[in-house]
Design an enzyme around this catalytic site. Structure first.
Site, PDB file in Angstrom:
ATOM      1  N   ASN A  39       0.822  -1.210   0.000  1.00 43.47           N
ATOM      2  CA  ASN A  39       0.000   0.000   0.000  1.00 43.47           C
ATOM      3  C   ASN A  39       0.862   1.268   0.000  1.00 43.47           C
ATOM      4  O   ASN A  39       1.620   1.514   0.935  1.00 43.47           O
ATOM      5  CB  ASN A  39      -0.887  -0.039   1.255  1.00 43.47           C
ATOM      6  CG  ASN A  39      -2.101   0.854   1.151  1.00 43.47           C
ATOM      7  OD1 ASN A  39      -2.189   1.691   0.248  1.00 43.47           O
ATOM      8  ND2 ASN A  39      -3.031   0.686   2.070  1.00 43.47           N
ATOM      9  N   HIS A 124     -14.664  -4.720   9.945  1.00 44.68           N
ATOM     10  CA  HIS A 124     -14.537  -3.422  10.610  1.00 44.68           C
ATOM     11  C   HIS A 124     -15.895  -2.738  10.757  1.00 44.68           C
ATOM     12  O   HIS A 124     -16.719  -2.810   9.844  1.00 44.68           O
ATOM     13  CB  HIS A 124     -13.680  -2.471   9.772  1.00 44.68           C
ATOM     14  CG  HIS A 124     -12.268  -2.917   9.557  1.00 44.68           C
ATOM     15  ND1 HIS A 124     -11.336  -2.137   8.921  1.00 44.68           N
ATOM     16  CD2 HIS A 124     -11.627  -4.058   9.905  1.00 44.68           C
ATOM     17  CE1 HIS A 124     -10.176  -2.778   8.885  1.00 44.68           C
ATOM     18  NE2 HIS A 124     -10.329  -3.956   9.463  1.00 44.68           N
ATOM     19  N   ARG A 149     -14.360  -5.409  14.522  1.00 46.32           N
ATOM     20  CA  ARG A 149     -13.417  -4.426  15.040  1.00 46.32           C
ATOM     21  C   ARG A 149     -14.113  -3.075  15.123  1.00 46.32           C
ATOM     22  O   ARG A 149     -14.679  -2.615  14.131  1.00 46.32           O
ATOM     23  CB  ARG A 149     -12.220  -4.330  14.072  1.00 46.32           C
ATOM     24  CG  ARG A 149     -11.080  -3.504  14.583  1.00 46.32           C
ATOM     25  CD  ARG A 149     -10.048  -3.246  13.505  1.00 46.32           C
ATOM     26  NE  ARG A 149     -10.353  -2.024  12.785  1.00 46.32           N
ATOM     27  CZ  ARG A 149      -9.468  -1.349  12.038  1.00 46.32           C
ATOM     28  NH1 ARG A 149      -8.237  -1.801  11.898  1.00 46.32           N
ATOM     29  NH2 ARG A 149      -9.815  -0.248  11.417  1.00 46.32           N
ATOM     30  N   TYR A 161      -7.321   7.404  13.618  1.00 46.57           N
ATOM     31  CA  TYR A 161      -7.126   6.218  12.795  1.00 46.57           C
ATOM     32  C   TYR A 161      -8.402   5.359  12.798  1.00 46.57           C
ATOM     33  O   TYR A 161      -9.008   5.142  13.839  1.00 46.57           O
ATOM     34  CB  TYR A 161      -5.955   5.347  13.318  1.00 46.57           C
ATOM     35  CG  TYR A 161      -6.054   3.995  12.679  1.00 46.57           C
ATOM     36  CD1 TYR A 161      -5.673   3.831  11.349  1.00 46.57           C
ATOM     37  CD2 TYR A 161      -6.664   2.927  13.322  1.00 46.57           C
ATOM     38  CE1 TYR A 161      -5.870   2.643  10.698  1.00 46.57           C
ATOM     39  CE2 TYR A 161      -6.864   1.721  12.678  1.00 46.57           C
ATOM     40  CZ  TYR A 161      -6.467   1.585  11.362  1.00 46.57           C
ATOM     41  OH  TYR A 161      -6.695   0.410  10.716  1.00 46.57           O
ATOM     42  N   ASP A 214      -8.083  -1.647  17.237  1.00 49.30           N
ATOM     43  CA  ASP A 214      -6.732  -1.437  16.693  1.00 49.30           C
ATOM     44  C   ASP A 214      -6.194  -0.100  17.197  1.00 49.30           C
ATOM     45  O   ASP A 214      -6.775   0.954  16.915  1.00 49.30           O
ATOM     46  CB  ASP A 214      -6.824  -1.435  15.155  1.00 49.30           C
ATOM     47  CG  ASP A 214      -5.475  -1.535  14.465  1.00 49.30           C
ATOM     48  OD1 ASP A 214      -4.452  -1.267  15.116  1.00 49.30           O
ATOM     49  OD2 ASP A 214      -5.460  -1.875  13.263  1.00 49.30           O
ATOM     50  N   HIS A 216      -3.187   0.931  16.418  1.00 50.75           N
ATOM     51  CA  HIS A 216      -2.398   1.365  15.265  1.00 50.75           C
ATOM     52  C   HIS A 216      -1.043   1.973  15.624  1.00 50.75           C
ATOM     53  O   HIS A 216      -0.700   3.089  15.191  1.00 50.75           O
ATOM     54  CB  HIS A 216      -3.212   2.298  14.361  1.00 50.75           C
ATOM     55  CG  HIS A 216      -3.043   1.959  12.908  1.00 50.75           C
ATOM     56  ND1 HIS A 216      -2.288   2.715  12.056  1.00 50.75           N
ATOM     57  CD2 HIS A 216      -3.498   0.916  12.193  1.00 50.75           C
ATOM     58  CE1 HIS A 216      -2.302   2.150  10.859  1.00 50.75           C
ATOM     59  NE2 HIS A 216      -3.020   1.053  10.924  1.00 50.75           N
ATOM     60  N   GLU A 240      -5.033  -4.546  19.108  1.00 49.73           N
ATOM     61  CA  GLU A 240      -4.044  -4.719  18.034  1.00 49.73           C
ATOM     62  C   GLU A 240      -3.013  -3.583  18.013  1.00 49.73           C
ATOM     63  O   GLU A 240      -3.358  -2.425  18.243  1.00 49.73           O
ATOM     64  CB  GLU A 240      -4.824  -4.743  16.718  1.00 49.73           C
ATOM     65  CG  GLU A 240      -3.975  -4.872  15.479  1.00 49.73           C
ATOM     66  CD  GLU A 240      -4.844  -4.930  14.235  1.00 49.73           C
ATOM     67  OE1 GLU A 240      -6.051  -5.249  14.333  1.00 49.73           O
ATOM     68  OE2 GLU A 240      -4.323  -4.640  13.149  1.00 49.73           O
ATOM     69  N   GLU A 266       1.056  -6.891  11.292  1.00 48.00           N
ATOM     70  CA  GLU A 266       0.648  -6.646   9.901  1.00 48.00           C
ATOM     71  C   GLU A 266       1.772  -6.020   9.068  1.00 48.00           C
ATOM     72  O   GLU A 266       1.771  -6.170   7.851  1.00 48.00           O
ATOM     73  CB  GLU A 266      -0.631  -5.799   9.838  1.00 48.00           C
ATOM     74  CG  GLU A 266      -0.479  -4.376  10.346  1.00 48.00           C
ATOM     75  CD  GLU A 266      -1.804  -3.622  10.375  1.00 48.00           C
ATOM     76  OE1 GLU A 266      -2.817  -4.208  10.783  1.00 48.00           O
ATOM     77  OE2 GLU A 266      -1.814  -2.442   9.982  1.00 48.00           O
ATOM     78  N   ARG A 287      -0.004 -11.400  13.081  1.00 49.26           N
ATOM     79  CA  ARG A 287      -0.842 -10.847  12.011  1.00 49.26           C
ATOM     80  C   ARG A 287      -0.177 -10.842  10.639  1.00 49.26           C
ATOM     81  O   ARG A 287      -0.621 -10.131   9.742  1.00 49.26           O
ATOM     82  CB  ARG A 287      -1.204  -9.403  12.388  1.00 49.26           C
ATOM     83  CG  ARG A 287      -1.902  -9.280  13.710  1.00 49.26           C
ATOM     84  CD  ARG A 287      -3.388  -9.112  13.556  1.00 49.26           C
ATOM     85  NE  ARG A 287      -3.713  -7.939  12.783  1.00 49.26           N
ATOM     86  CZ  ARG A 287      -4.558  -7.934  11.740  1.00 49.26           C
ATOM     87  NH1 ARG A 287      -5.128  -9.033  11.326  1.00 49.26           N
ATOM     88  NH2 ARG A 287      -4.821  -6.815  11.112  1.00 49.26           N
ATOM     89  N   HIS A 316      -3.425 -10.495   8.335  1.00 49.84           N
ATOM     90  CA  HIS A 316      -3.896  -9.180   7.901  1.00 49.84           C
ATOM     91  C   HIS A 316      -4.757  -9.339   6.654  1.00 49.84           C
ATOM     92  O   HIS A 316      -4.366 -10.061   5.737  1.00 49.84           O
ATOM     93  CB  HIS A 316      -2.642  -8.357   7.562  1.00 49.84           C
ATOM     94  CG  HIS A 316      -2.854  -6.902   7.434  1.00 49.84           C
ATOM     95  ND1 HIS A 316      -2.014  -6.116   6.678  1.00 49.84           N
ATOM     96  CD2 HIS A 316      -3.772  -6.065   7.973  1.00 49.84           C
ATOM     97  CE1 HIS A 316      -2.420  -4.856   6.759  1.00 49.84           C
ATOM     98  NE2 HIS A 316      -3.476  -4.799   7.539  1.00 49.84           N
ATOM     99  N   ASP A 320      -6.220  -3.611   0.970  1.00 55.78           N
ATOM    100  CA  ASP A 320      -4.995  -3.442   0.191  1.00 55.78           C
ATOM    101  C   ASP A 320      -4.198  -4.730   0.013  1.00 55.78           C
ATOM    102  O   ASP A 320      -3.141  -4.701  -0.620  1.00 55.78           O
ATOM    103  CB  ASP A 320      -4.122  -2.311   0.753  1.00 55.78           C
ATOM    104  CG  ASP A 320      -3.850  -2.404   2.241  1.00 55.78           C
ATOM    105  OD1 ASP A 320      -4.672  -1.897   3.027  1.00 55.78           O
ATOM    106  OD2 ASP A 320      -2.830  -2.971   2.621  1.00 55.78           O
ATOM    107  N   GLU A 343      -8.842 -11.442   9.119  1.00 56.04           N
ATOM    108  CA  GLU A 343      -9.451 -10.131   8.876  1.00 56.04           C
ATOM    109  C   GLU A 343     -10.063 -10.115   7.477  1.00 56.04           C
ATOM    110  O   GLU A 343      -9.433 -10.537   6.499  1.00 56.04           O
ATOM    111  CB  GLU A 343      -8.386  -9.036   8.975  1.00 56.04           C
ATOM    112  CG  GLU A 343      -8.954  -7.627   8.777  1.00 56.04           C
ATOM    113  CD  GLU A 343      -7.881  -6.540   8.831  1.00 56.04           C
ATOM    114  OE1 GLU A 343      -6.689  -6.864   8.615  1.00 56.04           O
ATOM    115  OE2 GLU A 343      -8.232  -5.389   9.099  1.00 56.04           O
ATOM    116  N   TRP A 406       1.556   6.795  12.225  1.00 56.47           N
ATOM    117  CA  TRP A 406       0.166   6.867  11.772  1.00 56.47           C
ATOM    118  C   TRP A 406      -0.577   5.616  12.188  1.00 56.47           C
ATOM    119  O   TRP A 406      -0.061   4.547  12.135  1.00 56.47           O
ATOM    120  CB  TRP A 406       0.088   7.006  10.241  1.00 56.47           C
ATOM    121  CG  TRP A 406      -1.356   6.960   9.829  1.00 56.47           C
ATOM    122  CD1 TRP A 406      -2.303   7.936  10.048  1.00 56.47           C
ATOM    123  CD2 TRP A 406      -2.036   5.875   9.191  1.00 56.47           C
ATOM    124  NE1 TRP A 406      -3.515   7.517   9.584  1.00 56.47           N
ATOM    125  CE2 TRP A 406      -3.387   6.255   9.057  1.00 56.47           C
ATOM    126  CE3 TRP A 406      -1.633   4.619   8.750  1.00 56.47           C
ATOM    127  CZ2 TRP A 406      -4.352   5.414   8.480  1.00 56.47           C
ATOM    128  CZ3 TRP A 406      -2.569   3.793   8.170  1.00 56.47           C
ATOM    129  CH2 TRP A 406      -3.923   4.189   8.032  1.00 56.47           C
TER     130      TRP A 406
END
Ligand SMILES: O=C(O)[C@@H](O)[C@H](O)[C@H](O)CO
Ligand SMILES: [Mg+2]
Length: 406
Positions: A39, A124, A149, A161, A214, A216, A240, A266, A287, A316, A320, A343, A406
């Site tokens: 991605n 999600h 999630r 996020y 998550d 993140h 996560e 991930e 993941r 994961h 993407d 996921e 991020w």
């Protein structure tokens, strides 16, 4: 004596988002597909495959999956890293696809056969405000999901996020454009808000639905420990990516303070990224994705190590990773004893059309299907109608303007 590889091509297509697909062909006319989508770095993966890998594959015996894996991994000299490993993954997947098609069997049969009847999935749900989040969770449950999630907004922040302010439950982080969007972030505001949100979601859904969240990569070890503890009453399936996991030792502190199950991995691309997390039992779910961590062959090594420590496989599966590697992941899930959950973020309708697939979702579970190989094809005429467009995941800055994860 099997046939040789006579062609190796890269297909770049953007049906809703960008995908990098490797297509291998054998002299007998068997085609295998692999996924090397990274991605926001798609062209680098495409070039690595096209310029540095494709020429090496011509004339090789496609039956020699492990030997080819070792040749590309050891032979690069500059081993590991996300781009190299995505390219190795794509070749590995395409070779498993070919082996399955030659054998007339779905790949999960080549991996030892099914050890379960179906593969548990989570998806999600997100919304800025709590009432809409509860509606989004209900909607996912009505779609059949048994695991969801949940991500929400945070008062005082413009961006968080996992949620768009006006997205109506949907979320696609990569935005088309020549440069990434910059978001802002405040961990303290997040930590003050999120335990109450997840408590409210748990109260709303009752005890049965599996709930995930998550973080993140945004917390320090101490913050992660606090959050894990604060979320214990919500009985999460997992929390996560609590910390950026370049520092595997950081998880020791988190682990000492909370029994909330932890999932990480991930962004990992090899067993070396997670071996300490696994052998020290610092996580509950690993993941790694089939498209990013060396394909089916290397994932099996990681999951075999994980099984010794009762760590479960939870690949994961955002939008993407393409439907090609998503299908491969479901084959692995069906045939791996310590598989935990897959996921399934879902795909744009166009992506389903460009990549017709035998895998399917029903009643909260996935199945890879019975088509020989991976069971995912590519409609190249349709794919050509959607050329690559630059798109990036966002970046994040703290309220004082400094860069953060991020
Ligand atoms: O767990 C997930 O699916 C996310 O962390 C995504 O991988 C991330 O938003 C990049 O697409
Ligand atoms: Mg994640």
């Amino acid at each position: 004596m099997t046939d040789r590889i006579i062609a190796a091509e890269v297909i770049l297509t953007s049906p809703g988002r960008n995908y990098v697909t490797l297509k291998l062909q054998t002299a007998d006319g068997v085609t295998g597909y692999g996924d090397a989508t990274v991605n926001g770095r798609e062209l680098a993966a495409a070039s690595y495959l096209r310029d540095h890998v494709a020429p090496l594959l011509i004339g090789l015996d496609p039956a020699r999956i492990e030997d080819t894996w070792q040749y590309l991994y050891r032979g690069a000299y500059w081993r590991r890293g996300p781009i190299t490993m995505a390219a190795v993954s794509a070749v590995d997947l395409a070779l498993w696809d070919i082996k399955g098609k030659v054998a007339g069997m779905p790949v999960y049969q080549l991996l030892g056969g099914a050890v379960r009847d179906r593969v548990l999935a989570y998806t999600h749900a997100s919304a800025w405000e709590l009432p809409e989040l509860l509606d989004a969770v209900d909607a996912r449950r009505a779609d059949g999901f048994r695991a969801v999630r949940a991500q929400s907004g945070v008062p005082g922040l413009e961006t968080v996020y996992g949620v768009h302010r006006d997205a109506g439950g949907g979320y696609e982080p990569a935005k088309r454009g020549a440069v990434p969007v910059t978001e802002s972030w405040d961990t303290d505001a997040y930590l003050r808000h999120v335990p109450a949100v997840l408590a409210a979601v748990r109260e709303h859904v009752g005890p049965d639905l599996a709930l995930l969240h998550d973080a993140h990569h945004r917390l320090t070890p101490q913050q992660a420990a606090r959050l894990g503890k604060a979320l214990e009453p919500a009985d999460l399936f997992w929390l996560e990516d609590v910390t950026p996991a370049e520092n595997q030792e950081a998880l020791r502190l988190v682990r000492q303070h909370t029994t909330t199950p932890l999932a990480i991995g991930e962004v990992f691309n090899s067993i070396f990224d997670c071996k300490d997390l696994i052998t020290e039992q610092l996580i509950d779910y690993v993941r790694v994705a089939v498209a990013h961590a060396g394909g089916i062959s290397h994932l099996r090594s990681i999951f075999a190590l994980a099984d010794l420590y009762q760590v479960k496989a939870a690949p994961h599966g955002p939008s993407d990773v393409s439907p090609v590697s998503f299908g491969a992941s479901v084959h692995v899930g069906l045939s791996t004893i310590n598989f935990g959950i897959q996921e399934y973020m879902g795909y744009d309708a166009l992506a389903h059309e460009v990549f017709p697939h035998a895998w399917s979702f029903a009643d909260g579970y996935l199945h890879p299907g019975e088509a020989p190989g991976l069971g995912v094809e590519v409609d190249e005429t349709l794919a050509a109608k959607f050329p690559y467009e630059p798109a990036y995941l966002p970046v994040a800055r703290r309220l004082d303007g400094s860069m953060t994860d991020w």
